[in-house]
Design a protein around this motif. Structure first.
Motif, short mmCIF file in Angstrom:
data_model
loop_
_atom_site.label_atom_id
_atom_site.label_comp_id
_atom_site.label_asym_id
_atom_site.label_seq_id
_atom_site.Cartn_x
_atom_site.Cartn_y
_atom_site.Cartn_z
N GLY A 51 0.81 -1.21 0.00
CA GLY A 51 0.00 0.00 0.00
C GLY A 51 0.84 1.26 0.00
N ILE A 52 1.95 1.23 0.72
CA ILE A 52 2.84 2.39 0.78
C ILE A 52 3.37 2.73 -0.61
CG2 ILE A 52 5.16 3.06 1.54
CD1 ILE A 52 4.45 1.85 4.26
N LEU A 53 3.64 1.72 -1.42
CA LEU A 53 4.16 1.95 -2.77
C LEU A 53 3.20 2.78 -3.62
CD1 LEU A 53 5.75 -1.51 -3.65
CD2 LEU A 53 6.90 0.56 -2.86
N ARG A 54 1.92 2.75 -3.29
CA ARG A 54 0.94 3.53 -4.04
C ARG A 54 1.02 5.01 -3.72
NH1 ARG A 54 -4.92 1.11 -3.58
NH2 ARG A 54 -5.18 2.77 -5.14
N LEU A 59 -0.62 -7.87 14.29
CA LEU A 59 -1.26 -6.71 13.69
C LEU A 59 -0.61 -5.39 14.10
CD1 LEU A 59 -5.06 -7.63 13.96
CD2 LEU A 59 -3.51 -7.93 12.02
N TRP A 60 0.53 -5.48 14.76
CA TRP A 60 1.25 -4.27 15.14
C TRP A 60 2.04 -3.77 13.93
CZ3 TRP A 60 5.81 -3.90 19.17
CH2 TRP A 60 6.11 -2.55 19.39
N PHE A 61 1.39 -3.00 13.10
CA PHE A 61 2.03 -2.45 11.92
C PHE A 61 2.13 -0.93 11.98
CE2 PHE A 61 -2.47 -3.20 10.98
CZ PHE A 61 -2.89 -1.91 10.67
N ALA A 62 1.57 -0.32 13.03
CA ALA A 62 1.60 1.13 13.15
C ALA A 62 1.73 1.52 14.61
CB ALA A 62 0.32 1.74 12.55
N ASP A 63 2.22 2.74 14.83
CA ASP A 63 2.31 3.37 16.14
C ASP A 63 3.49 2.83 16.95
OD1 ASP A 63 1.53 5.32 17.92
OD2 ASP A 63 -0.56 4.69 17.95
N GLN A 77 -1.56 3.12 5.10
CA GLN A 77 -0.39 3.30 4.26
C GLN A 77 -0.17 4.77 3.92
OE1 GLN A 77 -2.69 1.02 4.07
NE2 GLN A 77 -1.89 -0.98 3.50
N GLU A 78 -1.26 5.48 3.64
CA GLU A 78 -1.13 6.91 3.37
C GLU A 78 -0.63 7.64 4.62
OE1 GLU A 78 -3.79 10.71 1.75
OE2 GLU A 78 -4.79 8.87 2.42
N CYS A 79 -1.16 7.26 5.79
CA CYS A 79 -0.69 7.85 7.04
C CYS A 79 0.80 7.60 7.23
CB CYS A 79 -1.45 7.24 8.23
SG CYS A 79 -3.18 7.71 8.32
N ALA A 80 1.25 6.39 6.90
CA ALA A 80 2.66 6.04 7.06
C ALA A 80 3.55 6.95 6.24
CB ALA A 80 2.88 4.58 6.67
N SER A 110 -3.72 9.63 13.27
CA SER A 110 -3.14 9.03 12.07
C SER A 110 -1.73 8.57 12.44
CB SER A 110 -3.09 10.03 10.91
OG SER A 110 -4.39 10.38 10.51
N PRO A 111 -1.61 7.38 13.00
CA PRO A 111 -0.31 6.95 13.52
C PRO A 111 0.71 6.67 12.42
CG PRO A 111 -1.87 5.13 13.59
CD PRO A 111 -2.65 6.35 13.18
N PRO A 112 1.98 6.88 12.72
CA PRO A 112 3.02 6.49 11.78
C PRO A 112 3.12 4.97 11.74
CG PRO A 112 4.01 7.11 13.86
CD PRO A 112 2.53 7.41 13.98
N CYS A 113 3.77 4.44 10.73
CA CYS A 113 4.00 3.00 10.71
C CYS A 113 4.98 2.64 11.82
CB CYS A 113 4.51 2.56 9.34
SG CYS A 113 6.14 3.20 8.93
N ILE A 114 5.07 1.38 12.14
CA ILE A 114 5.90 0.93 13.26
C ILE A 114 7.36 1.28 13.04
CG2 ILE A 114 6.05 -1.38 12.23
CD1 ILE A 114 6.25 -2.52 15.02
N TRP A 115 7.84 1.17 11.79
CA TRP A 115 9.26 1.46 11.52
C TRP A 115 9.50 2.96 11.46
CZ3 TRP A 115 10.12 -2.79 13.27
CH2 TRP A 115 9.67 -3.99 12.74
N GLY A 116 8.50 3.72 11.05
CA GLY A 116 8.63 5.16 11.10
C GLY A 116 8.76 5.65 12.53
N SER A 117 7.98 5.04 13.44
CA SER A 117 8.07 5.39 14.85
C SER A 117 9.43 5.02 15.42
CB SER A 117 6.95 4.68 15.62
OG SER A 117 7.00 4.98 17.00
N ALA A 118 9.94 3.85 15.04
CA ALA A 118 11.26 3.42 15.51
C ALA A 118 12.34 4.38 15.01
CB ALA A 118 11.55 2.00 15.03
N TYR A 119 12.23 4.80 13.74
CA TYR A 119 13.20 5.72 13.16
C TYR A 119 13.12 7.10 13.83
CZ TYR A 119 15.76 8.31 9.55
OH TYR A 119 16.67 9.10 8.88
#
Length: 415
Positions: free
Chosen positions: A41-44, A380-384, A269-272, A323-332
């Motif tokens: 989805g992010i690729l879109r 299902l932990w893909f965000a925040d 994905q858009e939020c990410a 609108s939470p960031p993705c899990i890796w965005g939060s880690a970064y």
């Protein structure tokens, strides 16, 4: 970028198949599946002319590699090949019956208090609208429920404790009293679960229920479970569509199917992408964001505006939503590339170790339902940020495991 994207799928999809064949439905399998959906989805939404978007793609690829390395390392030290699915029996002891009964009672009382304090139940209002032939938007009512005192703590009973225990009780074959209690509580549990108009908690419960039933089918070889899985799936899709309409999620230029598919493949994905563009413009927080966000667990006012509210305001001009960031965005955001390297690696180790803990003991239905809940919530932990583990009930399930102790060690397995 084309090579990285191609390599992502070349690595992720075969490893998904490998994980399913080796361990059936494990937290690693669910997590990798959701990561692949998120990445697709992010690729879109990425713009290949924006540096932060390209960096996000690289982060997803690195995180995939590190998670798989952690999972493989954990498999080496905790192999499950010689751990059969053995049944220990489904009868609960006196202490377990006490805790199950007490938790169900407290959950019902907490939910009744919550909706009496609010003065309305969104799901009941929706059913009334359907009976009257109207379609109303309950977005404002849904948002207003967040102001009820104790909403965060009651959420754990409403969305985690009561649904999981009701699902267990209604499928209990050895105790007709349990089944009766489960059947009586189940419709009220659905009303409580959907009473705030939220769809996420309902979907998480449905997935937990389905995963648990699939394990019951595998362990007990109960053929009737197939019909229950189909019935629950169809009913869940129908309810989700109804809630989508009355939540005002169907736009004038789309239909309900498009809105549902957008919720799965587009919105997070858009939020990410938007969140990471903001994150990439900020200095590394070195854990400050996670720390201040985690303070929300404690009672009292916390003035820190979490990143999910900031991103929502960037996207929509108001902070009346998340609108939470993705899990890796939060880690970064919190630890830079160190977070992207170490967080997925540690998660890979922990996820398989949890699955090993599930397999090393004999099976019963209570154990299956509690572990299925942990598998799904982690998967299902893909965000925040890690606050997700508290908000979505993982810590609550761990506490229930400690109280109920549904474990019997296999004789031929060493600790």
């Amino acid at each position: 970028m084309s090579i990285i994207i191609f390599m992502y799928y070349i690595i992720a999809i075969p490893y998904l198949i490998y994980t399913f064949k080796k361990n059936y439905i494990s937290p690693s399998f669910i997590f990798l599946g959701m990561q692949t959906v998120m990445f697709s989805g992010i690729l879109r939404y990425v713009n290949f002319g924006i540096g932060s978007d390209l960096r996000l793609i690289k982060i997803y690829f690195v995180a995939l590699i590190m998670f798989i390395l952690g999972d493989l390392l954990s498999r080496f030290f905790y192999p499950t090949k010689n751990l059969p699915f053995e049944i220990s029996g489904d009868r609960l002891n006196v202490k377990q019956r006490f805790w199950v009964g007490l938790l169900v009672f407290v959950s019902v009382v907490a939910c009744v208090y919550f909706f009496i304090a609010s003065g309305y139940n969104v799901f009941v209002e929706i059913l009334s609208s359907i009976a009257d032939g109207g379609v109303n938007d309950y977005t404002d009512e849904r948002i207003a429920l967040y102001s009820i005192k104790g909403v965060g703590y009651i959420y754990q009973f409403r969305v985690t404790v009561l649904p999981v225990l009701c699902a267990f009780l209604i499928t209990s074959p050895k105790n007709p009293v349990f089944r009766l209690i489960g059947k009586l509580c189940f419709p009220f549990m659905i009303i409580f679960l959907l009473g705030t108009g939220q769809r996420l908690g309902f979907i998480v419960f449905v997935v937990i229920f389905l995963v648990a039933l699939m394990y019951v089918y595998k362990v007990y070889n109960n053929k009737r479970i197939k019909f229950a899985i189909i019935l629950i799936s169809v009913g869940a899709v129908f309810i989700f569509m109804v809630m989508t309409v009355f939540n005002g999620r169907v736009q004038s230029d789309s239909n309900i199917i498009e809105s549902v598919m957008s919720r799965i493949f587009n919105e997070n994905q858009e939020c990410a992408v938007v969140a990471f563009r903001y994150i990439d413009s900020q200095p590394t927080q070195w854990g400050r964001d996670w720390y201040l966000s985690m303070l929300d667990i404690l009672p009292g006012k916390n003035d820190y505006k979490q990143l999910s509210y900031v991103v929502f305001e960037v996207m929509y001009g108001t902070d009346r939503g998340t609108s939470p960031p993705c899990i890796w965005g939060s880690a970064y955001y919190n630890f830079g590339w160190l977070g992207v390297l170490f967080m997925p690696f540690i998660m890979g180790i922990v996820y398989h170790r949890l699955y090993f803990g599930f397999r090393r003991y004999k099976m019963n239905r209570l154990r299956i339902f509690l572990y299925s809940a942990m598998f799904v919530i982690l998967g299902l932990w893909f965000a925040d940020n890690p606050l997700y583990l508290f908000n979505q009930g993982f810590i609550t399930i761990v506490i229930m495991m400690l109280l109920l102790k549904p474990t019997k060690k296999q004789k031929d397995v060493k600790a």
